[in-house]
Design an enzyme around this catalytic site. Sequence first.
Site, PDB file in Angstrom:
ATOM      1  N   LYS A  80       0.975  -1.266   0.014  1.00 51.38           N
ATOM      2  CA  LYS A  80       0.140   0.162  -0.037  1.00 51.38           C
ATOM      3  C   LYS A  80       1.145   1.190  -0.082  1.00 51.38           C
ATOM      4  O   LYS A  80       2.095   1.144   0.202  1.00 51.38           O
ATOM      5  CB  LYS A  80      -1.002  -0.113   1.120  1.00 51.38           C
ATOM      6  N   TYR A 117     -11.905  -2.564  -3.608  1.00 52.18           N
ATOM      7  CA  TYR A 117     -12.490  -2.745  -2.448  1.00 52.18           C
ATOM      8  C   TYR A 117     -13.984  -2.623  -2.266  1.00 52.18           C
ATOM      9  O   TYR A 117     -14.622  -2.395  -1.368  1.00 52.18           O
ATOM     10  CB  TYR A 117     -12.114  -1.645  -1.451  1.00 52.18           C
ATOM     11  N   PHE A 126     -15.598   2.993   6.921  1.00 52.82           N
ATOM     12  CA  PHE A 126     -14.076   3.315   6.741  1.00 52.82           C
ATOM     13  C   PHE A 126     -14.128   3.311   5.285  1.00 52.82           C
ATOM     14  O   PHE A 126     -12.736   3.675   4.762  1.00 52.82           O
ATOM     15  CB  PHE A 126     -13.129   2.504   7.157  1.00 52.82           C
ATOM     16  N   ARG A 164      -1.522 -14.355   3.322  1.00 47.74           N
ATOM     17  CA  ARG A 164      -2.356 -13.694   4.470  1.00 47.74           C
ATOM     18  C   ARG A 164      -1.976 -14.081   5.799  1.00 47.74           C
ATOM     19  O   ARG A 164      -1.737 -13.073   6.703  1.00 47.74           O
ATOM     20  CB  ARG A 164      -3.671 -14.463   4.611  1.00 47.74           C
ATOM     21  N   THR A 222      -5.577  -7.646  10.175  1.00 48.88           N
ATOM     22  CA  THR A 222      -5.885  -6.682   9.723  1.00 48.88           C
ATOM     23  C   THR A 222      -5.453  -5.377  10.605  1.00 48.88           C
ATOM     24  O   THR A 222      -4.916  -4.460  10.100  1.00 48.88           O
ATOM     25  CB  THR A 222      -7.183  -6.538   9.493  1.00 48.88           C
ATOM     26  N   ARG A 240       2.559  -6.836   9.147  1.00 51.37           N
ATOM     27  CA  ARG A 240       1.835  -5.763   9.694  1.00 51.37           C
ATOM     28  C   ARG A 240       2.516  -5.636  11.256  1.00 51.37           C
ATOM     29  O   ARG A 240       2.409  -4.840  11.928  1.00 51.37           O
ATOM     30  CB  ARG A 240       0.297  -6.218   9.722  1.00 51.37           C
ATOM     31  N   ASN A 279      -1.914  -0.130   7.183  1.00 52.78           N
ATOM     32  CA  ASN A 279      -1.449  -1.739   7.546  1.00 52.78           C
ATOM     33  C   ASN A 279      -0.666  -2.236   6.556  1.00 52.78           C
ATOM     34  O   ASN A 279      -0.394  -3.440   6.345  1.00 52.78           O
ATOM     35  CB  ASN A 279      -2.603  -2.479   8.205  1.00 52.78           C
ATOM     36  N   HIS A 310      -1.857  -5.337   1.370  1.00 53.73           N
ATOM     37  CA  HIS A 310      -3.024  -6.117   1.016  1.00 53.73           C
ATOM     38  C   HIS A 310      -2.691  -7.422   0.479  1.00 53.73           C
ATOM     39  O   HIS A 310      -1.792  -7.728  -0.303  1.00 53.73           O
ATOM     40  CB  HIS A 310      -3.916  -5.203  -0.107  1.00 53.73           C
ATOM     41  N   GLU A 316      -9.339  -9.669  -8.515  1.00 55.16           N
ATOM     42  CA  GLU A 316      -8.316  -8.693  -8.209  1.00 55.16           C
ATOM     43  C   GLU A 316      -7.049  -8.538  -9.258  1.00 55.16           C
ATOM     44  O   GLU A 316      -6.708  -7.507  -9.827  1.00 55.16           O
ATOM     45  CB  GLU A 316      -7.607  -8.778  -6.837  1.00 55.16           C
TER      46      GLU A 316
HETATM   47  P1  DAT Z   1      -7.486  -7.290   5.150  1.00 52.48           P
HETATM   48  O1  DAT Z   1      -6.624  -6.191   4.481  1.00 52.48           O
HETATM   49  O2  DAT Z   1      -6.922  -7.982   6.347  1.00 52.48           O
HETATM   50  O3  DAT Z   1      -8.085  -8.421   4.122  1.00 52.48           O
HETATM   51  P2  DAT Z   1     -10.319  -6.198   4.967  1.00 52.48           P
HETATM   52  O4  DAT Z   1     -10.542  -6.930   3.886  1.00 52.48           O
HETATM   53  O5  DAT Z   1     -11.442  -6.532   6.271  1.00 52.48           O
HETATM   54  O6  DAT Z   1      -8.961  -6.686   5.834  1.00 52.48           O
HETATM   55  O7  DAT Z   1     -10.319  -4.711   5.174  1.00 52.48           O
HETATM   56  C1  DAT Z   1      -9.822  -4.128   4.134  1.00 52.48           C
HETATM   57  C2  DAT Z   1      -8.898  -2.922   4.657  1.00 52.48           C
HETATM   58  O8  DAT Z   1      -9.659  -2.032   5.038  1.00 52.48           O
HETATM   59  C3  DAT Z   1      -7.824  -3.011   5.693  1.00 52.48           C
HETATM   60  O9  DAT Z   1      -6.769  -3.751   5.295  1.00 52.48           O
HETATM   61  C4  DAT Z   1      -7.882  -1.866   6.236  1.00 52.48           C
HETATM   62  C5  DAT Z   1      -9.224  -1.279   6.183  1.00 52.48           C
HETATM   63  N1  DAT Z   1     -10.082  -1.442   7.330  1.00 52.48           N
HETATM   64  C6  DAT Z   1     -10.862  -2.677   7.487  1.00 52.48           C
HETATM   65  N2  DAT Z   1     -11.633  -2.316   8.670  1.00 52.48           N
HETATM   66  C7  DAT Z   1     -11.390  -1.311   9.258  1.00 52.48           C
HETATM   67  C8  DAT Z   1     -11.840  -0.702  10.447  1.00 52.48           C
HETATM   68  N3  DAT Z   1     -12.516  -1.214  11.095  1.00 52.48           N
HETATM   69  N4  DAT Z   1     -11.344   0.696  10.493  1.00 52.48           N
HETATM   70  C9  DAT Z   1     -10.686   1.368   9.532  1.00 52.48           C
HETATM   71  N5  DAT Z   1     -10.153   0.514   8.561  1.00 52.48           N
HETATM   72  C10 DAT Z   1     -10.396  -0.737   8.213  1.00 52.48           C
HETATM   73 MG    MG Z   2      -9.588  -8.086   2.702  1.00 50.81          MG
END
Ligand code: DAT
Ligand code: MG
Length: 143
Positions: free
Chosen positions: A3, A43, A51, A79, A85, A96, A106, A109, A120
């Site tokens: 990122k 996303y 968020f 992962r 996350t 992370r 973080n 991805h 993707e």
């Molecule tokens: P990951 O990146 O571990 O697959 P995710 O798909 O649940 O996690 O979310 C995608 C991204 O969105 C994550 O890397 C950071 C952001 N994100 C997720 N949950 C969040 C939250 N509660 N507050 C702020 N950002 C968040």
């Molecule tokens: Mg995800």
Amino acid sequence: MIKPDGVQRGLVGRIIQRIEEKGFKIVAMRLSVMDKERAEKHYAEHAGKPFYGDLVEFITSGPSVQMVVEGKGVISAIRKMNGATNPAEAAPGTIRGDFGIETGRNVIHGSDSPESAAREIALHFSDSEIFEYKRIDEPWLYE
Ligand code: DAT
Ligand code: MG
């Protein structure tokens, strides 16, 4: 994907090193600034969440590194290497856990299933940008 925070913080080399030394094969790679449309598609599963707006703004805020990585069990392994996350909950030794502090910064991805990986990959790369080749160490990585 590394990122924009990972790129800005000079972590690209160290992250790619972890992927390569694990034995996974990089078959496509690009540095680019994602536009809003591509970020929203990337996303899409999070559209409507509180968020989502900040996430799209952050991910389009500067260059990121998109990669296609190949290998046995690669999706779940990456992962695990990425860690939880929320970096505060990510184990030490994960990307992370070692390099991040907050969820919205973080660093990395990783696709979470074969279906999302396929979606993707198609979003970020054309077929001609994905390379099929053998790594010379494959007989020493795979039984
Ligand atoms: P990951 O990146 O571990 O697959 P995710 O798909 O649940 O996690 O979310 C995608 C991204 O969105 C994550 O890397 C950071 C952001 N994100 C997720 N949950 C969040 C939250 N509660 N507050 C702020 N950002 C968040
Ligand atoms: Mg995800």
